[in-house]
Design a protein around this motif. Structure first.
Motif: not given
Length: 155
Positions: A114-136
């Protein structure tokens, strides 16, 4: 849900943006975890206990960055839900070792999904590349190794 647009004067202030992103994340996390009967802090405790074979309450508190009193309250709550159990350490009777129960492992697995799905939705406005960069980038700011698990305590 419609969100208010920040006042223009605050729209580029890091503190304002981080605070409001954090507030939104904690709201989303609470909603995602509610069906599992735990909150983000409890999920973090379960995750830390699962990642280590044998931790005392004090050692778990240190890994989570919480004080002893808070840790006792968290363990009490999780023990009341039958998700963890305390046992005396066979090596040091002054220490309580805290372990997940089988129910705790199952709840952790379901709540993590559930947490992983919520985080995926939360970061959805970012591209997967940008989401990864944001987390890093956040990992760099808080001093977490870049290859660490992307789990958050959402608390």
């Amino acid at each position: 849900m419609t969100r208010d647009v920040p006042p223009e004067v605050l729209a580029s202030r890091l503190g304002y943006l981080l605070k409001h992103a954090y507030l939104r994340l904690t709201e989303e996390s609470a909603r995602a975890l509610a069906p599992h009967g735990i909150d983000g802090r409890e999920l973090a405790v379960l995750a830390v206990l699962d990642a280590h074979d044998e931790l005392s309450q004090l050692e778990a508190a240190g890994k989570l960055g919480v004080d002893r009193t808070t840790m006792v309250a968290l363990i009490d709550a999780l023990e009341g839900k039958e998700l963890v159990e305390r046992r005396r350490s066979p090596h040091d009777r002054r220490k309580n070792i805290v372990r997940l129960t089988s129910s705790g492992r199952e709840r952790l697995r379901d709540a993590e999904l559930a947490r992983q799905e919520m985080e995926r939705r939360f970061l959805a406005p970012l591209s997967s590349t940008d989401a990864g960069c944001f987390v890093r980038a956040l990992q760099s700011l808080v001093g977490t190794p870049a290859n660490a698990d992307q789990a958050s305590d959402s608390a």
